[in-house]
Design a protein around this motif. Structure first.
Motif, PDB file in Angstrom:
ATOM      1  N   LEU A 119       0.767  -1.226   0.050  1.00  0.00           N
ATOM      2  CA  LEU A 119      -0.046   0.005   0.065  1.00  0.00           C
ATOM      3  C   LEU A 119       0.730   1.219   0.071  1.00  0.00           C
ATOM      4  O   LEU A 119       1.894   1.204   0.710  1.00  0.00           O
ATOM      5  CB  LEU A 119      -1.181  -0.085   1.282  1.00  0.00           C
ATOM      6  CG  LEU A 119      -1.713  -1.289   1.387  1.00  0.00           C
ATOM      7  CD1 LEU A 119      -2.667  -0.941   2.631  1.00  0.00           C
ATOM      8  CD2 LEU A 119      -2.765  -1.411   0.190  1.00  0.00           C
ATOM      9  N   LYS A 120       0.363   2.264  -0.717  1.00  0.00           N
ATOM     10  CA  LYS A 120       1.214   3.586  -0.815  1.00  0.00           C
ATOM     11  C   LYS A 120       0.624   4.376   0.377  1.00  0.00           C
ATOM     12  O   LYS A 120      -0.074   5.063   0.260  1.00  0.00           O
ATOM     13  CB  LYS A 120       1.116   4.210  -2.040  1.00  0.00           C
ATOM     14  CG  LYS A 120       2.140   5.383  -2.297  1.00  0.00           C
ATOM     15  CD  LYS A 120       2.203   5.895  -3.635  1.00  0.00           C
ATOM     16  CE  LYS A 120       3.377   7.071  -3.901  1.00  0.00           C
ATOM     17  NZ  LYS A 120       2.981   8.182  -3.068  1.00  0.00           N
ATOM     18  N   ILE A 121       1.727   4.242   1.317  1.00  0.00           N
ATOM     19  CA  ILE A 121       1.025   5.072   2.543  1.00  0.00           C
ATOM     20  C   ILE A 121       1.138   6.631   2.403  1.00  0.00           C
ATOM     21  O   ILE A 121       2.068   7.250   1.731  1.00  0.00           O
ATOM     22  CB  ILE A 121       2.047   4.904   3.827  1.00  0.00           C
ATOM     23  CG1 ILE A 121       1.862   3.320   4.025  1.00  0.00           C
ATOM     24  CG2 ILE A 121       1.162   5.324   5.035  1.00  0.00           C
ATOM     25  CD1 ILE A 121       0.593   2.564   4.221  1.00  0.00           C
ATOM     26  N   GLU A 175       7.449   5.393   5.973  1.00  0.00           N
ATOM     27  CA  GLU A 175       6.592   6.469   6.126  1.00  0.00           C
ATOM     28  C   GLU A 175       6.085   6.958   7.470  1.00  0.00           C
ATOM     29  O   GLU A 175       5.775   6.020   8.373  1.00  0.00           O
ATOM     30  CB  GLU A 175       5.226   6.250   5.409  1.00  0.00           C
ATOM     31  CG  GLU A 175       4.638   7.271   4.490  1.00  0.00           C
ATOM     32  CD  GLU A 175       5.595   7.740   3.160  1.00  0.00           C
ATOM     33  OE1 GLU A 175       6.588   7.348   2.965  1.00  0.00           O
ATOM     34  OE2 GLU A 175       5.077   8.711   2.633  1.00  0.00           O
ATOM     35  N   TYR A 227       9.713   0.350   5.209  1.00  0.00           N
ATOM     36  CA  TYR A 227       9.570  -0.621   3.953  1.00  0.00           C
ATOM     37  C   TYR A 227      11.086  -0.540   3.157  1.00  0.00           C
ATOM     38  O   TYR A 227      10.945  -1.267   2.242  1.00  0.00           O
ATOM     39  CB  TYR A 227       8.237   0.121   3.190  1.00  0.00           C
ATOM     40  CG  TYR A 227       8.508   1.504   2.812  1.00  0.00           C
ATOM     41  CD1 TYR A 227       9.360   2.088   1.961  1.00  0.00           C
ATOM     42  CD2 TYR A 227       7.358   2.246   3.253  1.00  0.00           C
ATOM     43  CE1 TYR A 227       9.491   3.522   1.939  1.00  0.00           C
ATOM     44  CE2 TYR A 227       7.749   3.680   3.138  1.00  0.00           C
ATOM     45  CZ  TYR A 227       8.416   4.170   2.400  1.00  0.00           C
ATOM     46  OH  TYR A 227       8.652   5.732   1.989  1.00  0.00           O
ATOM     47  N   THR A 228      11.912  -0.060   3.735  1.00  0.00           N
ATOM     48  CA  THR A 228      13.213  -0.052   2.795  1.00  0.00           C
ATOM     49  C   THR A 228      14.422  -0.094   3.869  1.00  0.00           C
ATOM     50  O   THR A 228      14.435   0.531   4.765  1.00  0.00           O
ATOM     51  CB  THR A 228      13.326   1.388   2.188  1.00  0.00           C
ATOM     52  OG1 THR A 228      12.397   1.210   1.030  1.00  0.00           O
ATOM     53  CG2 THR A 228      14.784   1.240   1.425  1.00  0.00           C
ATOM     54  N   VAL A 289       2.489   0.522  -4.329  1.00  0.00           N
ATOM     55  CA  VAL A 289       3.733   0.416  -4.732  1.00  0.00           C
ATOM     56  C   VAL A 289       3.981  -0.927  -5.432  1.00  0.00           C
ATOM     57  O   VAL A 289       3.900  -1.704  -4.491  1.00  0.00           O
ATOM     58  CB  VAL A 289       4.760   0.993  -3.963  1.00  0.00           C
ATOM     59  CG1 VAL A 289       6.153   0.851  -4.314  1.00  0.00           C
ATOM     60  CG2 VAL A 289       4.451   2.290  -3.186  1.00  0.00           C
ATOM     61  N   TRP A 310      13.003  -0.192 -11.162  1.00  0.00           N
ATOM     62  CA  TRP A 310      12.420  -1.516 -10.680  1.00  0.00           C
ATOM     63  C   TRP A 310      10.901  -1.442  -9.778  1.00  0.00           C
ATOM     64  O   TRP A 310      10.487  -2.395  -9.230  1.00  0.00           O
ATOM     65  CB  TRP A 310      13.378  -2.558  -9.933  1.00  0.00           C
ATOM     66  CG  TRP A 310      14.162  -1.801  -9.133  1.00  0.00           C
ATOM     67  CD1 TRP A 310      15.602  -1.318  -9.110  1.00  0.00           C
ATOM     68  CD2 TRP A 310      13.844  -1.370  -7.599  1.00  0.00           C
ATOM     69  NE1 TRP A 310      15.785  -0.592  -7.887  1.00  0.00           N
ATOM     70  CE2 TRP A 310      14.697  -0.609  -6.940  1.00  0.00           C
ATOM     71  CE3 TRP A 310      12.499  -1.613  -7.029  1.00  0.00           C
ATOM     72  CZ2 TRP A 310      14.779   0.058  -5.864  1.00  0.00           C
ATOM     73  CZ3 TRP A 310      12.592  -1.037  -5.618  1.00  0.00           C
ATOM     74  CH2 TRP A 310      13.714  -0.228  -4.938  1.00  0.00           C
TER      75      TRP A 310
HETATM   76  N1  LIG Z   1       4.527   5.493   0.465  1.00  0.00           N
HETATM   77  C1  LIG Z   1       4.845   4.363   0.566  1.00  0.00           C
HETATM   78  O1  LIG Z   1       3.971   3.509   1.344  1.00  0.00           O
HETATM   79  C2  LIG Z   1       6.197   3.853  -0.139  1.00  0.00           C
HETATM   80  C3  LIG Z   1       7.067   4.825  -0.809  1.00  0.00           C
HETATM   81  N2  LIG Z   1       8.027   4.262  -1.364  1.00  0.00           N
HETATM   82  C4  LIG Z   1       8.375   2.784  -1.395  1.00  0.00           C
HETATM   83  O2  LIG Z   1       9.261   2.467  -1.880  1.00  0.00           O
HETATM   84  C5  LIG Z   1      10.274   3.155  -2.612  1.00  0.00           C
HETATM   85  C6  LIG Z   1      11.269   3.755  -1.879  1.00  0.00           C
HETATM   86  C7  LIG Z   1      12.534   4.025  -2.650  1.00  0.00           C
HETATM   87  C8  LIG Z   1      12.458   3.059  -3.874  1.00  0.00           C
HETATM   88  C9  LIG Z   1      11.212   2.462  -3.765  1.00  0.00           C
HETATM   89  N3  LIG Z   1       7.643   2.117  -0.649  1.00  0.00           N
HETATM   90  C10 LIG Z   1       6.432   2.533  -0.156  1.00  0.00           C
HETATM   91  N4  LIG Z   1       5.842   1.558   0.491  1.00  0.00           N
END
Ligand SMILES: NC(=O)c1cnc(OC2CCCC2)nc1N
Length: 331
Positions: A119-121, A175, A227-228, A289, A310
């Motif tokens: 999910l894109k938070i 996030e 997440y990273t 994402v 990617w």
């Molecule tokens: N807002 C989110 O939830 C979110 C943002 N970014 C990323 O990954 C990016 C980070 C750098 C390369 C891929 N993942 C997420 N879940």
């Protein structure tokens, strides 16, 4: 009944025991969302520790839960340079964009790839640094290379561990966000106090993290999803899906809705599923994402100037404004 005052030796042992117990309860409540004790149990132990620390201030440690309440007035935020750039994401807005992404990735990788979907938070990207398991620095993304040092503010965010479950040195990213209900409550308070209200939870989170009075941040009920892994240290995950589990294992809050997809059709089904479920989630998301799961493929595909080749962010159409208004009218 009032207890006989503890000797320093007794107080030292008792404080260590109380910190461990309180940090465990706090992890269960704020990270795992699975509290095992009632608030009054936590509050009683917290007061016991706070009284010991008042009696013996030298016993206060950086990972004591009493350090979560803030109380520092900062003069400003220093700049932080990210050794590992904090990238942004290329966006997709249609099914065609997502299938084109899959075609490009397969062509570059020269084979079928699997995808980790998240999910894109809709919050503020942060970077957290730990040395030997201790939280030492928190920063905003900024322009991806230079961000702001908001360590003191992030120490008040209860889901951010002050000490990891293992004494390792890593840098992680995720996030920081404000849950929907906290946003509605905060705006109601501000409206009653004749203050400007925040337009959305993302702005409310960003505004909260910019506060120079850390005790204000502590009251904003911010949370996180990590997440990273930027600097792996001893972490061993070889895929994004496993990295999310490893982040959780060492004490971070990660989003439970992730999905490992074998094909882009599965990815699209996940996108449709969470477009439906979006309004039921207790936090705002602005899309999905999609990341190639294997790190070997990520390394092969690499980055453009601003974003990874990617990954792609599928953006939902903006939520109809009245949906948010309905929620405020209901509370
Ligand atoms: N807002 C989110 O939830 C979110 C943002 N970014 C990323 O990954 C990016 C980070 C750098 C390369 C891929 N993942 C997420 N879940």
């Amino acid at each position: 009944m009032t207890q006989a005052p503890l000797t320093l030796a007794e107080a030292t042992d008792k404080a260590k025991e109380l910190r461990a117990q309180l940090n465990q309860y706090s992890h269960e409540y704020y990270v795992a969302d699975k509290p095992t004790v009632e608030d009054y149990v936590y509050d009683r132990l917290y007061k016991e520790l706070s009284d010991i620390e008042t009696e013996y201030p030298d016993l206060i440690t950086s990972d004591s839960p009493t350090q979560r309440v803030g109380g520092k007035i900062l003069q400003g935020f220093e700049k932080v340079t990210h050794e590992v750039q904090m990238y942004s994401l290329n966006d997709g807005f249609s099914k065609e964009d997502i299938y084109d992404f899959d075609e490009r990735v397969q062509k570059l990788a020269g084979k079928q790839v699997t995808y980790c979907c998240e999910l894109k938070i809709d919050g503020l990207a942060i970077s957290l640094k730990y040395e030997n398991g201790k939280f030492v620095q928190g920063a905003t993304r900024g322009d991806g290379t230079v961000g702001e040092n908001i360590t003191e503010n992030l120490k008040t965010v209860k889901s951010i561990p002050l000490e990891l479950k293992k004494p390792i040195s890593v840098e992680v990213r995720g996030e920081c966000y404000m849950p929907k209900q906290s946003f509605v409550n905060l705006n109601k308070e501000r409206e009653e106090a004749g203050q400007d209200v925040f337009a959305n939870p993302r702005n409310a989170a960003a505004g909260s993290l910019r506060q120079l009075d850390t005790s204000m941040v502590a009251k904003r009920n911010l949370s996180t999803f990590l997440y990273t892994v930027a600097d792996f240290g001893p972490m061993t995950a070889q895929t994004q899906y496993d990295a999310l589990n490893e982040l959780s294992d060492i004490g971070f809050r990660t989003n439970p809705e992730k999905k490992l997809c074998q094909t882009i059709d599965e990815v699209w089904a996940y996108i449709e599923e969470y477009h439906e479920k979006r309004s039921e989630l207790p936090y705002e998301i602005d899309g999905i994402v999609i990341k190639t799961n294997e790190f070997t493929i990520q390394d092969e595909l690499g980055f453009t100037v601003k974003a990874p080749r990617w990954a792609i962010a599928y953006k939902f159409p903006p939520e109809e404004a009245q949906t948010i208004v309905e929620e405020i009218e209901w509370t």
